[in-house]
Design an enzyme around this catalytic site. Structure first.
Site, short mmCIF file in Angstrom:
data_model
loop_
_atom_site.label_atom_id
_atom_site.label_comp_id
_atom_site.label_asym_id
_atom_site.label_seq_id
_atom_site.Cartn_x
_atom_site.Cartn_y
_atom_site.Cartn_z
N CYS A 26 0.82 -1.21 0.00
CA CYS A 26 0.00 0.00 0.00
C CYS A 26 0.86 1.26 0.00
O CYS A 26 0.35 2.35 -0.17
CB CYS A 26 -0.97 0.01 1.18
SG CYS A 26 -0.15 0.19 2.78
N ASP A 66 2.37 2.60 2.47
CA ASP A 66 2.29 3.34 3.73
C ASP A 66 3.47 3.00 4.63
O ASP A 66 4.14 1.99 4.43
CB ASP A 66 0.98 3.01 4.45
CG ASP A 66 -0.22 3.48 3.66
OD1 ASP A 66 -0.07 4.42 2.88
OD2 ASP A 66 -1.30 2.90 3.83
N CYS A 91 -2.71 5.34 6.02
CA CYS A 91 -4.14 5.59 6.02
C CYS A 91 -4.60 6.00 7.42
O CYS A 91 -3.85 5.88 8.39
CB CYS A 91 -4.87 4.34 5.58
SG CYS A 91 -4.70 3.04 6.78
N CYS A 124 -3.13 -2.63 8.47
CA CYS A 124 -2.81 -1.31 9.04
C CYS A 124 -2.39 -1.47 10.50
O CYS A 124 -1.42 -0.85 10.95
CB CYS A 124 -4.02 -0.39 8.94
SG CYS A 124 -4.84 -0.40 7.33
FE1 FES Z 1 -1.83 0.52 4.26
FE2 FES Z 1 -3.69 1.22 6.03
S1 FES Z 1 -3.94 0.90 3.90
S2 FES Z 1 -1.58 1.01 6.33
#
Ligand code: FES
Length: 167
Positions: A33, A35, A62, A106
């Site tokens: 993702c 992140d 996110c 997450c």
């Molecule tokens: Fe990747 Fe939440 S979508 S940390």
């Protein structure tokens, strides 16, 4: 009730920001993702035990990761390293209720950053990089994100120049 906690943790996260005097730092990034979560820890001695005095985090992620990091950094205060090592992502996000399946990672990112710090991730300037982190600790989260972008090719960081306040 738990929806409200999630909303509140997203809108007004606690313990957000770098900790300059931290004893340890852990960083985890997700190539899927894009992140990233970085988490700092400060310890104190209490009745002959070394416990977590405070924790803080930064997240380029996110809202769910921010909410989990917010409640987790509160929850671990006063706990020993061993107590926190035994906690799962589910434990760390428990006040928010069960996360939807697509958001489980997450919480796992927060758990990963926390455990990287617990396993000896040093604070920047203290020498060693975080051993458990898939991404080496860099001086700032923006630097780490830039490095991650080079590795995965999935991130594009655009830094805007600070706005001038000069007349
Ligand atoms: Fe990747 Fe939440 S979508 S940390």
């Amino acid at each position: 009730m738990q929806d409200k906690m999630l909303e509140q943790a997203m809108a007004n996260p606690t313990n957000l920001g770098e900790m300059p005097d931290a004893d340890a730092v852990g960083t985890v990034g997700s190539a899927d993702c894009g992140d990233m979560v970085r988490l700092w820890l400060k310890y104190r001695d209490e009745d002959g035990r070394r416990v977590i005095d405070k924790a803080s985090f930064q997240s380029f992620g996110c809202q769910t990761a921010i909410a989990v990091a917010s409640v987790a950094t509160e929850m671990i205060r006063g706990k020993t390293r061993e107590e926190v090592m035994a906690m799962s992502a589910q434990d760390l996000s428990a006040p928010l209720g069960a996360l939807p399946p697509m958001k489980i990672h997450c919480g796992q990112m927060v758990e990963g950053a926390l455990k990287a710090a617990l396993q000896g991730g040093s604070a920047p300037g203290n020498g060693e990089a975080s051993a458990a982190s898939p991404i080496q600790v860099a001086p700032s989260l923006a630097d780490a994100l830039r490095e991650a972008g080079k590795t995965t090719g999935k991130l594009r960081i655009v830094l805007e120049p600070p706005s001038s306040t000069a007349p």
